[in-house]
Design a protein around this motif. Sequence first.
Motif, PDB file in Angstrom:
ATOM      1  N   HIS A   5       1.709 -28.633  11.442  1.00 53.27           N
ATOM      2  CA  HIS A   5       1.166 -29.619  12.246  1.00 53.27           C
ATOM      3  C   HIS A   5       0.067 -29.955  10.765  1.00 53.27           C
ATOM      4  O   HIS A   5      -1.070 -29.131  11.193  1.00 53.27           O
ATOM      5  N   HIS A   7      -0.583 -33.755   8.956  1.00 55.48           N
ATOM      6  CA  HIS A   7       0.049 -35.200   8.473  1.00 55.48           C
ATOM      7  C   HIS A   7      -0.666 -35.483   7.306  1.00 55.48           C
ATOM      8  O   HIS A   7      -0.842 -36.204   7.063  1.00 55.48           O
ATOM      9  N   GLU A  84       2.925 -36.101  17.004  1.00 60.82           N
ATOM     10  CA  GLU A  84       2.335 -35.362  17.477  1.00 60.82           C
ATOM     11  C   GLU A  84       2.307 -36.039  19.100  1.00 60.82           C
ATOM     12  O   GLU A  84       1.658 -37.353  18.680  1.00 60.82           O
ATOM     13  N   HIS A 146      -0.371 -27.804  20.014  1.00 63.74           N
ATOM     14  CA  HIS A 146      -0.869 -27.022  18.456  1.00 63.74           C
ATOM     15  C   HIS A 146      -3.130 -26.883  19.252  1.00 63.74           C
ATOM     16  O   HIS A 146      -3.074 -27.933  19.697  1.00 63.74           O
ATOM     17  N   ASP A 194      -3.252 -28.847  10.538  1.00 69.74           N
ATOM     18  CA  ASP A 194      -3.800 -30.640  11.203  1.00 69.74           C
ATOM     19  C   ASP A 194      -4.495 -31.178  10.021  1.00 69.74           C
ATOM     20  O   ASP A 194      -5.427 -31.852  10.175  1.00 69.74           O
TER      21      ASP A 194
END
Length: 257
Positions: A5, A7, A84, A146, A194
């Motif tokens: 996970h 970005h 997400e 997550h 994250d």
Amino acid sequence: MIDFHCHLDLYPQPAAVAARAKKDGHYVLSVTTTPRAWRGTLKLAAGATRIQTALGLHPQVAHERHSELALFEVLLPEARYVGEIGLDGSPESRPHQDVQRRCFDRILAACVQAGGRVMTLHSRGAADEVLDALCRHPGAGTPVLHWFSGTRKQLDRAVAMDCWFSVGPAMVRGRKGSELLAAMPRNRVLTETDGPFVQVGNSPLMPGEVSDAVAACARSWSKPHLQAETVLAQNLRSLAALANGSPPGSLDAMSDR
Ligand code: MN
């Protein structure tokens, strides 16, 4: 390293960060927060056999981006991973609860229609609501919670519903996160950063910087670090096989169709 996970598109220099992740050979699930970000984020993974891009609509932007739901539905056939997505129960999201829930329900319904997807889910302050929504949409796919921060009771419910979990360095720093990790089935745990939302000192955690989370898994499972890495790699293989609709194969099954 496995970063399930991250970005990639939200780092200050996404192309450079993605290039570095490719060079370092990390397995990255590159999540998006809006359907409009999908194409550009997909380009960041071009030529990378270990980076998969997930189609998402983050609950915290649902009130501004709900008009992109139609685009989500158009793009979904191209995406093997979704996220997400989810619900956010923090005080600042309260005014947008209804629109969040409508978006999440429509996304889950689309996933059912598409035959199910591996989904990375946000559930801060809304664990029960997220699990309730999954119950309303059987066949939506394989949920990966997550940075799960619910109660032990909510965790047990998620485990009983066959949810997976991705844990990051920030989550396992505290006692609560460590206790939750200890209660997760170890064959359904992956690591995540994250990034860039998690900072170490003044800089964001970079893709694949999960060694503290691997160390926490090793402690929790009373295994040497290398053996914990082996378990996590096996877990990724199993999950990638679910996403690909094929039996578990090599780790690069994360990329092979
Ligand atoms: Mn996130």
